[in-house]
Motif scaffolding. Structure first.
Motif, mmCIF file in Angstrom:
data_model
loop_
_atom_site.group_PDB
_atom_site.id
_atom_site.type_symbol
_atom_site.label_atom_id
_atom_site.label_comp_id
_atom_site.label_asym_id
_atom_site.label_seq_id
_atom_site.Cartn_x
_atom_site.Cartn_y
_atom_site.Cartn_z
ATOM 1 N N THR A 1 56.970 24.804 41.503
ATOM 2 C CA THR A 1 57.227 26.024 40.737
ATOM 3 C C THR A 1 57.004 27.289 41.555
ATOM 4 N N TYR A 2 55.800 27.449 42.094
ATOM 5 C CA TYR A 2 55.446 28.731 42.717
ATOM 6 C C TYR A 2 56.195 28.962 44.026
ATOM 7 N N PHE A 3 56.238 27.989 44.910
ATOM 8 C CA PHE A 3 56.934 28.166 46.183
ATOM 9 C C PHE A 3 58.434 28.404 45.998
ATOM 10 N N PRO A 4 59.144 27.626 45.168
ATOM 11 C CA PRO A 4 60.567 27.922 44.958
ATOM 12 C C PRO A 4 60.813 29.313 44.378
ATOM 13 N N ALA A 5 59.971 29.725 43.427
ATOM 14 C CA ALA A 5 60.152 31.056 42.843
ATOM 15 C C ALA A 5 59.937 32.146 43.889
ATOM 16 N N THR A 6 58.920 31.978 44.732
ATOM 17 C CA THR A 6 58.663 32.971 45.782
ATOM 18 C C THR A 6 59.802 33.026 46.778
ATOM 19 N N LEU A 7 60.349 31.874 47.148
ATOM 20 C CA LEU A 7 61.462 31.851 48.093
ATOM 21 C C LEU A 7 62.710 32.510 47.514
ATOM 22 N N MET A 8 62.952 32.350 46.224
ATOM 23 C CA MET A 8 64.102 33.000 45.612
ATOM 24 C C MET A 8 63.951 34.520 45.625
ATOM 25 N N VAL A 9 62.756 35.000 45.399
ATOM 26 C CA VAL A 9 62.522 36.444 45.450
ATOM 27 C C VAL A 9 62.742 36.961 46.862
ATOM 28 N N VAL B 1 77.009 40.446 46.247
ATOM 29 C CA VAL B 1 77.075 40.098 44.821
ATOM 30 C C VAL B 1 76.784 38.611 44.586
ATOM 31 N N PRO B 2 77.433 37.668 45.299
ATOM 32 C CA PRO B 2 77.090 36.253 45.063
ATOM 33 C C PRO B 2 75.642 35.923 45.404
ATOM 34 N N LEU B 3 75.085 36.605 46.417
ATOM 35 C CA LEU B 3 73.697 36.337 46.745
ATOM 36 C C LEU B 3 72.770 36.711 45.598
ATOM 37 N N GLY B 4 73.010 37.867 44.994
ATOM 38 C CA GLY B 4 72.180 38.283 43.862
ATOM 39 C C GLY B 4 72.343 37.389 42.649
ATOM 40 N N ILE B 5 73.584 37.001 42.357
ATOM 41 C CA ILE B 5 73.822 36.143 41.186
ATOM 42 C C ILE B 5 73.207 34.756 41.393
ATOM 43 N N THR B 6 73.303 34.223 42.605
ATOM 44 C CA THR B 6 72.737 32.900 42.881
ATOM 45 C C THR B 6 71.227 32.887 42.687
ATOM 46 N N THR B 7 70.548 33.903 43.180
ATOM 47 C CA THR B 7 69.087 33.947 43.006
ATOM 48 C C THR B 7 68.693 34.108 41.543
ATOM 49 N N VAL B 8 69.457 34.865 40.794
ATOM 50 C CA VAL B 8 69.157 35.034 39.362
ATOM 51 C C VAL B 8 69.322 33.710 38.617
ATOM 52 N N LEU B 9 70.405 32.997 38.890
ATOM 53 C CA LEU B 9 70.633 31.716 38.210
ATOM 54 C C LEU B 9 69.590 30.673 38.606
ATOM 55 N N THR B 10 69.188 30.685 39.862
ATOM 56 C CA THR B 10 68.166 29.728 40.304
ATOM 57 C C THR B 10 66.835 29.991 39.610
ATOM 58 N N MET B 11 66.463 31.243 39.488
ATOM 59 C CA MET B 11 65.221 31.569 38.769
ATOM 60 C C MET B 11 65.302 31.160 37.307
ATOM 61 N N SER B 12 66.464 31.320 36.700
ATOM 62 C CA SER B 12 66.630 30.890 35.304
ATOM 63 C C SER B 12 66.457 29.380 35.175
#
Length: 480
Positions: A291-299, A317-328
């Motif tokens: 949980t914590y490491f993946p979330a930190t890497l996405m940020v 734009v795709p970079l921002g959308i990809t990180t948002v979807l991964t966090m979701s």
């Protein structure tokens, strides 16, 4: 007549010749059988004859001497020794008198499962009861106890214990009922059984997964109040024994201890209640990896867009959308394995703050793109205004025709660099009132105006990482 007698003598002689030896053999066998019978009768008479000493008293043979301890005689039935049919075992010992004391000790065999979703735990244990029932006393010269299985339990009085707040429980029955009853000559009784119980554990998940939980297994008499049955731990905290090999994949068992309290029911009264308390501390390493490491890497991945050219729309734009979807996806996966509680958990705070940082990185690019568009519009209007005013192109300036290429490349040729950031410079021709009349353009009429549209990216490269690091310091200092 003489001939007939001769024939008779001849037949008799023939019979003796043929069967004579067999008759002799049978006679010998009969004599042997009679001799053996006589000898056996003589031995039996001597065996039954009592031994006498010099004083004439009879001495019993040690071979046939029986033990006076009837508890160890195979001919004695246990029910007859304990006199079960002589008493009414539907009543507690000492009915009408003081409360019968019942000591309890527990040996925990295993702690099988802890469920945050169901808010319960499963434990297997040996539950032992100690009390005294004088109705079960018996005579024994060597003070040895008698041990029975579960079949005798149904015929005598035993404490009616149950587990408070238990969801399900059962007594093991492989290969037979795991029940043992041991009765001592003075009437003391040991009653032991092996039980698996699933009981409720109210967990506070506000600090999950950095939490510590305390669960309790509660034991109480169902029918007898404290006036009839006094329940107590036989040897205090030493009454609770745990296996050192007990371990859980998600928790570290910190402590086991016992307590005793009184429980009140408005309809029936006060009851003695025994508590088995144990404290569990959750292992954090699993949640750090999942949980914590993946979330930190996405940020951190979302910050890469601050170093990408603002005109590279297909990259940012795709970079921002990809990180948002991964966090979701991470948030959804964590909540799928958790109960639907009405308060915020520690992991929720971390994930949602991380989600906000990722989302803000997308908003940051939208702001940069919007401000760049405004700048380009102002530049376009200024070019059109200069075209209308001057009516010609100055020799040292770029052509005033505007195209999509001009919008994307204006002012990028031979510009100075300040603090590593390229600024955009627009050459603006400022004409005085007389110049507008005469149409003469003086070279001193030009002024250089600096417009830096990268300022948001420049500050974001510092503010976003700094804010996130500060958040982590505060978060781990509070919850760790």
């Amino acid at each position: 007549m003489a001939i007939q007698e001769d024939s008779t003598d001849s037949a008799s002689l023939a019979w003796h010749v043929a069967y004579g030896p067999l008759s002799v053999g049978m006679t010998v066998v009969k004599l042997c059988i009679c001799h053996f019978s006589t000898t056996l009768h003589t031995l039996r008479s001597k065996r039954e004859m009592p031994l006498t000493g010099q004083s004439g008293r009879k001495i019993a043979s040690p071979i046939f001497k029986m033990s006076p301890d009837i508890t160890k005689a195979w001919t004695a039935k246990s029910q007859q020794v304990l006199k079960i049919h002589d008493h009414d075992f539907t009543m507690r010992p000492g009915f009408g008198g003081p409360a019968v004391p019942v000591g309890v000790d527990v040996q925990v065999e295993s702690l099988d499962a802890i469920s945050e979703v169901e808010m319960d735990f499963t434990m297997t244990l040996y539950l032992r009861h100690y009390w005294k029932d004088e109705r079960l006393s018996f005579r024994s010269n060597n003070n040895q106890s008698m041990t029975f299985d579960g079949r005798l339990v149904k015929k005598i009085w035993v404490p009616d214990m149950f587990f408070v707040h238990s969801k399900k429980s059962f007594t093991h029955d492989t290969t037979t009922d795991n029940v043992m009853l041991r009765v001592y000559p003075d009437g003391k009784v040991l009653y032991s059984l092996r039980v698996t119980v699933t009981a409720m554990c109210s967990m506070d998940l506000s600090r999950f997964p950095l939490d510590t939980q305390t669960c309790s297994l509660e034991i109480e008499s169902y029918a007898y109040t404290d006036d009839d049955l006094m329940l107590y731990w036989k040897e205090g905290n030493r009454s609770l024994v745990t296996d050192e090999r007990i371990s859980l994949s998600q928790f570290l068992i910190q402590e086991f201890h016992t307590t005793t309290r009184l429980a009140f029911y408005s309809s029936t009264g006060w009851y003695n209640r025994l508590y088995i308390n144990f404290t569990l501390r959750r292992h954090i390493f699993f949640f750090l990896l999942q949980t914590y490491f993946p979330a930190t890497l996405m940020v951190m991945l979302s910050w890469v867009s601050f170093w990408i050219d603002r005109r590279a729309v297909p990259a940012r734009v795709p970079l921002g959308i990809t990180t948002v979807l991964t966090m979701s996806t991470i948030i959804t996966g964590v909540n799928a394995s958790m109960p639907r509680v009405s308060y915020i958990k520690a992991v929720d705070i971390y994930l949602w703050v991380s989600f906000v940082f990722v989302f803000l990185s997308v908003i940051e690019y939208a702001a940069v793109n919007y401000l760049s568009t405004l700048q380009e519009r102002k530049e376009r209007k200024l070019r059109e205004r200069l075209m209308c005013t001057c009516g010609m192109t100055h020799p040292g300036m770029m052509p005033l025709t505007y195209s999509e290429m001009d919008v994307n490349t204006t002012g990028n040729y031979g510009l100075p660099v300040e603090n590593g950031i390229k600024g955009e410079r627009m050459m603006v021709q400022m004409a005085t009132g007389t110049d507008l009349v005469t149409g003469h353009v003086d070279s001193s009429a030009y002024s250089h105006v600096w417009i830096d549209t990268h300022v948001i990216d420049k500050y974001s490269r510092v503010l976003f990482p700094g804010s996130y690091i500060l958040f982590n310091i505060i978060y781990w200092s509070i919850y760790s």
